[in-house]
Scaffold this motif. Sequence first.
Motif, PDB file in Angstrom:
ATOM      1  N   GLN A   1       4.241  -0.346   3.995  1.00 19.73           N
ATOM      2  CA  GLN A   1       2.894  -0.446   4.526  1.00 19.73           C
ATOM      3  C   GLN A   1       2.192  -1.572   3.780  1.00 19.73           C
ATOM      4  O   GLN A   1       2.044  -1.507   2.556  1.00 19.73           O
ATOM      5  CB  GLN A   1       2.152   0.878   4.336  1.00 19.73           C
ATOM      6  CG  GLN A   1       0.727   0.863   4.864  1.00 19.73           C
ATOM      7  CD  GLN A   1      -0.009   2.162   4.573  1.00 19.73           C
ATOM      8  OE1 GLN A   1       0.598   3.219   4.461  1.00 19.73           O
ATOM      9  NE2 GLN A   1      -1.323   2.071   4.463  1.00 19.73           N
TER      10      GLN A   1
ATOM     11  N   ASN B   1       7.968   3.312   2.237  1.00 17.96           N
ATOM     12  CA  ASN B   1       8.625   4.425   2.906  1.00 17.96           C
ATOM     13  C   ASN B   1      10.121   4.383   2.566  1.00 17.96           C
ATOM     14  O   ASN B   1      10.473   4.289   1.402  1.00 17.96           O
ATOM     15  CB  ASN B   1       8.343   4.360   4.393  1.00 17.96           C
ATOM     16  CG  ASN B   1       6.842   4.426   4.674  1.00 17.96           C
ATOM     17  OD1 ASN B   1       6.155   5.323   4.202  1.00 17.96           O
ATOM     18  ND2 ASN B   1       6.334   3.465   5.439  1.00 17.96           N
TER      19      ASN B   1
ATOM     20  N   ASN C   1      -2.401   2.741   7.838  1.00 14.84           N
ATOM     21  CA  ASN C   1      -1.099   3.332   7.580  1.00 14.84           C
ATOM     22  C   ASN C   1      -0.080   3.110   8.690  1.00 14.84           C
ATOM     23  O   ASN C   1       1.097   3.465   8.523  1.00 14.84           O
ATOM     24  CB  ASN C   1      -1.226   4.829   7.260  1.00 14.84           C
ATOM     25  CG  ASN C   1      -1.847   5.635   8.388  1.00 14.84           C
ATOM     26  OD1 ASN C   1      -2.043   5.137   9.500  1.00 14.84           O
ATOM     27  ND2 ASN C   1      -2.159   6.886   8.108  1.00 14.84           N
ATOM     28  N   TRP C   2      -0.497   2.536   9.799  1.00 17.45           N
ATOM     29  CA  TRP C   2       0.443   2.229  10.862  1.00 17.45           C
ATOM     30  C   TRP C   2       0.949   0.795  10.799  1.00 17.45           C
ATOM     31  O   TRP C   2       1.818   0.417  11.596  1.00 17.45           O
ATOM     32  CB  TRP C   2      -0.183   2.509  12.234  1.00 17.45           C
ATOM     33  CG  TRP C   2      -1.543   1.902  12.432  1.00 17.45           C
ATOM     34  CD1 TRP C   2      -2.746   2.488  12.179  1.00 17.45           C
ATOM     35  CD2 TRP C   2      -1.837   0.593  12.929  1.00 17.45           C
ATOM     36  NE1 TRP C   2      -3.770   1.633  12.491  1.00 17.45           N
ATOM     37  CE2 TRP C   2      -3.250   0.471  12.952  1.00 17.45           C
ATOM     38  CE3 TRP C   2      -1.045  -0.472  13.359  1.00 17.45           C
ATOM     39  CZ2 TRP C   2      -3.880  -0.695  13.386  1.00 17.45           C
ATOM     40  CZ3 TRP C   2      -1.671  -1.632  13.785  1.00 17.45           C
ATOM     41  CH2 TRP C   2      -3.073  -1.731  13.802  1.00 17.45           C
ATOM     42  N   GLN C   3       0.411   0.016   9.879  1.00 18.28           N
ATOM     43  CA  GLN C   3       0.857  -1.364   9.732  1.00 18.28           C
ATOM     44  C   GLN C   3       1.994  -1.401   8.712  1.00 18.28           C
ATOM     45  O   GLN C   3       1.784  -1.578   7.512  1.00 18.28           O
ATOM     46  CB  GLN C   3      -0.296  -2.277   9.342  1.00 18.28           C
ATOM     47  CG  GLN C   3      -1.311  -2.429  10.469  1.00 18.28           C
ATOM     48  CD  GLN C   3      -2.322  -3.523  10.222  1.00 18.28           C
ATOM     49  OE1 GLN C   3      -2.741  -3.739   9.086  1.00 18.28           O
ATOM     50  NE2 GLN C   3      -2.724  -4.207  11.279  1.00 18.28           N
ATOM     51  N   ILE C   4       3.202  -1.229   9.225  1.00 20.96           N
ATOM     52  CA  ILE C   4       4.388  -1.174   8.390  1.00 20.96           C
ATOM     53  C   ILE C   4       5.430  -2.149   8.929  1.00 20.96           C
ATOM     54  O   ILE C   4       5.489  -2.428  10.130  1.00 20.96           O
ATOM     55  CB  ILE C   4       4.986   0.248   8.323  1.00 20.96           C
ATOM     56  CG1 ILE C   4       5.318   0.759   9.739  1.00 20.96           C
ATOM     57  CG2 ILE C   4       4.019   1.194   7.635  1.00 20.96           C
ATOM     58  CD1 ILE C   4       6.006   2.104   9.745  1.00 20.96           C
TER      59      ILE C   4
ATOM     60  N   PHE D   1       0.808  -1.208   0.000  1.00 15.68           N
ATOM     61  CA  PHE D   1       0.000   0.000   0.000  1.00 15.68           C
ATOM     62  C   PHE D   1       0.845   1.264   0.000  1.00 15.68           C
ATOM     63  O   PHE D   1       0.328   2.341  -0.315  1.00 15.68           O
ATOM     64  CB  PHE D   1      -0.957  -0.002   1.194  1.00 15.68           C
ATOM     65  CG  PHE D   1      -2.076  -0.990   1.065  1.00 15.68           C
ATOM     66  CD1 PHE D   1      -3.329  -0.583   0.641  1.00 15.68           C
ATOM     67  CD2 PHE D   1      -1.877  -2.330   1.350  1.00 15.68           C
ATOM     68  CE1 PHE D   1      -4.367  -1.486   0.509  1.00 15.68           C
ATOM     69  CE2 PHE D   1      -2.904  -3.247   1.220  1.00 15.68           C
ATOM     70  CZ  PHE D   1      -4.157  -2.824   0.796  1.00 15.68           C
ATOM     71  N   GLY D   2       2.101   1.132   0.347  1.00 19.70           N
ATOM     72  CA  GLY D   2       3.003   2.264   0.336  1.00 19.70           C
ATOM     73  C   GLY D   2       4.406   1.817   0.705  1.00 19.70           C
ATOM     74  O   GLY D   2       4.581   0.855   1.444  1.00 19.70           O
TER      75      GLY D   2
ATOM     76  N   ILE E   1      -4.224  -1.488   4.420  1.00 23.31           N
ATOM     77  CA  ILE E   1      -4.801  -0.162   4.229  1.00 23.31           C
ATOM     78  C   ILE E   1      -4.559   0.732   5.436  1.00 23.31           C
ATOM     79  O   ILE E   1      -4.615   1.966   5.314  1.00 23.31           O
ATOM     80  CB  ILE E   1      -6.313  -0.285   3.926  1.00 23.31           C
ATOM     81  CG1 ILE E   1      -6.882   1.053   3.434  1.00 23.31           C
ATOM     82  CG2 ILE E   1      -7.065  -0.785   5.153  1.00 23.31           C
ATOM     83  CD1 ILE E   1      -6.321   1.484   2.106  1.00 23.31           C
TER      84      ILE E   1
END
Length: 122
Positions: free
Chosen positions: A100, A32, A105-108, A29-30, A103
């Motif tokens: 990530q 970093n 955003n803290w699940q990385i 999903f992303g 969905i």
Amino acid sequence: QVQLVESGGGLVQPGGSLRLSCAASGTIFGINTMAWYRQTPGAERELVATIDNGGGTDYLDSVKGRFTISRSDAKKMVYLQMNGLEPEDTAVYYCKANIQYTILNWQIEDYWGQGTQVTVSS
């Protein structure tokens, strides 16, 4: 899960160049910060270069001016262009990506590639 696959390692003469690539796949999903590390037998893994999701970079002092880290978020890839290679650069190189994976955003998590051997020798 997420998988990182590296490529581009090999044998090169001193002063030569290599371009390492690392492709991320899976539920992403992303992405970093992405980074390249290297490790030689008997030594701890050292950070070579990082690139954040704004494009900011940092480098190990000994590779500044010779190595360039870059990324393509569209391709979900990170690269390490290595020029002016020296025997001291010989190591297994690993890519790492902070990703990530849902969905939320803290699940990385940090994910690692399998490593690719770079040997600089005449």
